[in-house]
Design an enzyme around this catalytic site. Structure first.
Site, PDB file in Angstrom:
ATOM      1  N   LYS A  73      37.693 -91.054  42.699  1.00 37.86           N
ATOM      2  CA  LYS A  73      38.880 -91.823  42.322  1.00 37.86           C
ATOM      3  C   LYS A  73      39.953 -90.899  41.749  1.00 37.86           C
ATOM      4  O   LYS A  73      39.672 -89.786  41.309  1.00 37.86           O
ATOM      5  CB  LYS A  73      38.511 -92.920  41.336  1.00 37.86           C
ATOM      6  CG  LYS A  73      37.771 -92.454  40.103  1.00 37.86           C
ATOM      7  CD  LYS A  73      37.306 -93.653  39.303  1.00 37.86           C
ATOM      8  CE  LYS A  73      36.375 -93.238  38.194  1.00 37.86           C
ATOM      9  NZ  LYS A  73      35.887 -94.374  37.453  1.00 37.86           N
ATOM     10  N   ARG A 125      28.482-103.890  33.124  1.00 43.74           N
ATOM     11  CA  ARG A 125      29.415-104.889  32.601  1.00 43.74           C
ATOM     12  C   ARG A 125      29.240-106.237  33.274  1.00 43.74           C
ATOM     13  O   ARG A 125      29.331-107.264  32.650  1.00 43.74           O
ATOM     14  CB  ARG A 125      30.862-104.429  32.813  1.00 43.74           C
ATOM     15  CG  ARG A 125      31.281-103.289  31.953  1.00 43.74           C
ATOM     16  CD  ARG A 125      32.645-102.839  32.332  1.00 43.74           C
ATOM     17  NE  ARG A 125      32.595-102.406  33.730  1.00 43.74           N
ATOM     18  CZ  ARG A 125      33.638-102.127  34.475  1.00 43.74           C
ATOM     19  NH1 ARG A 125      34.835-102.235  33.992  1.00 43.74           N
ATOM     20  NH2 ARG A 125      33.503-101.733  35.723  1.00 43.74           N
ATOM     21  N   HIS A 153      32.394 -97.380  26.447  1.00 39.73           N
ATOM     22  CA  HIS A 153      31.628 -96.143  26.657  1.00 39.73           C
ATOM     23  C   HIS A 153      30.994 -95.679  25.349  1.00 39.73           C
ATOM     24  O   HIS A 153      29.832 -95.268  25.320  1.00 39.73           O
ATOM     25  CB  HIS A 153      32.534 -95.024  27.189  1.00 39.73           C
ATOM     26  CG  HIS A 153      33.072 -95.260  28.556  1.00 39.73           C
ATOM     27  ND1 HIS A 153      34.411 -95.055  28.857  1.00 39.73           N
ATOM     28  CD2 HIS A 153      32.484 -95.670  29.711  1.00 39.73           C
ATOM     29  CE1 HIS A 153      34.608 -95.325  30.133  1.00 39.73           C
ATOM     30  NE2 HIS A 153      33.460 -95.703  30.674  1.00 39.73           N
ATOM     31  N   SER A 180      38.277 -98.651  32.995  1.00 39.69           N
ATOM     32  CA  SER A 180      39.273 -97.599  32.807  1.00 39.69           C
ATOM     33  C   SER A 180      40.527 -97.863  33.633  1.00 39.69           C
ATOM     34  O   SER A 180      41.643 -97.637  33.176  1.00 39.69           O
ATOM     35  CB  SER A 180      38.675 -96.238  33.156  1.00 39.69           C
ATOM     36  OG  SER A 180      37.683 -95.905  32.221  1.00 39.69           O
TER      37      SER A 180
END
Length: 182
Positions: free
Chosen positions: A41, A90, A17, A128
């Protein structure tokens, strides 16, 4: 002046990040990192904690600010007078999701552009959720997150383990009392 926003849940902020934020800050006059306060989430850190962790992680970037937000990202972009939304990619699964979101955002706000930055290879595997799992199981995550985030994760998991021990102890005591009372 070109203003861009970089939205996300950042739970927690990773070196990936920070890399995207650093590169975006070099491209735009002003970058506003927007910490989404109600992601779908399950979150480990509160919105306030995530904003604080991110502010410390990007403190070295002079043209970057960090704010919490809720609601539609494009609405928030307009409130911030941003013309660009920055996202990091990614892998191919990120591309598919970002492509869907970009099409929806373009429909909702045709005046706002999306700029996707490819993640550096060294951060490509970091997510994460994987990071939190590794930290929870005692893995060394210090090369994957800023130092203060590693400390915050360690503290959070230590508190969770202590809470589980207390609950387990309470259950054992209650079980002994029932057993002894028979």
């Amino acid at each position: 002046m070109t203003i861009a926003i970089y939205p996300g849940s950042f739970d927690p902020v990773t070196n990936g990040h920070v890399d995207i934020a650093s590169r975006a800050a070099a491209l735009f006059d002003k970058l506003i990192i927007c910490v989404y306060d109600t992601p779908q989430k399950r979150i480990m850190f509160s919105t306030t904690e995530r904003v604080t962790l991110m502010k410390k992680a990007v403190a070295h970037l002079r043209n970057v600010t960090v704010v919490p937000y809720s609601g539609l990202t494009v609405d928030h972009a307009r409130q911030m007078n941003a013309k660009v939304i920055v996202r990091g990619l990614r892998m191919s699964s990120d591309f598919e999701r970002e492509f869907e979101m970009a099409l929806m955002n373009k429909k909702l706000a045709p005046d706002i552009e999306l700029v996707c930055l490819m993640t550096n290879l060294e951060y490509q595997f970091i997510s994460s959720s994987l990071l939190k799992e590794a930290a929870k199981l005692g893995g060394d995550i210090t090369s994957l997150v800023p130092k203060h985030v590693a400390v915050a994760l360690t503290d959070k998991f230590r508190l969770d383990r202590e809470q589980v021990k207390r609950q387990s102890s309470t259950v054992k005591k209650a079980t002994r009392r029932k057993t002894n009372g028979l």
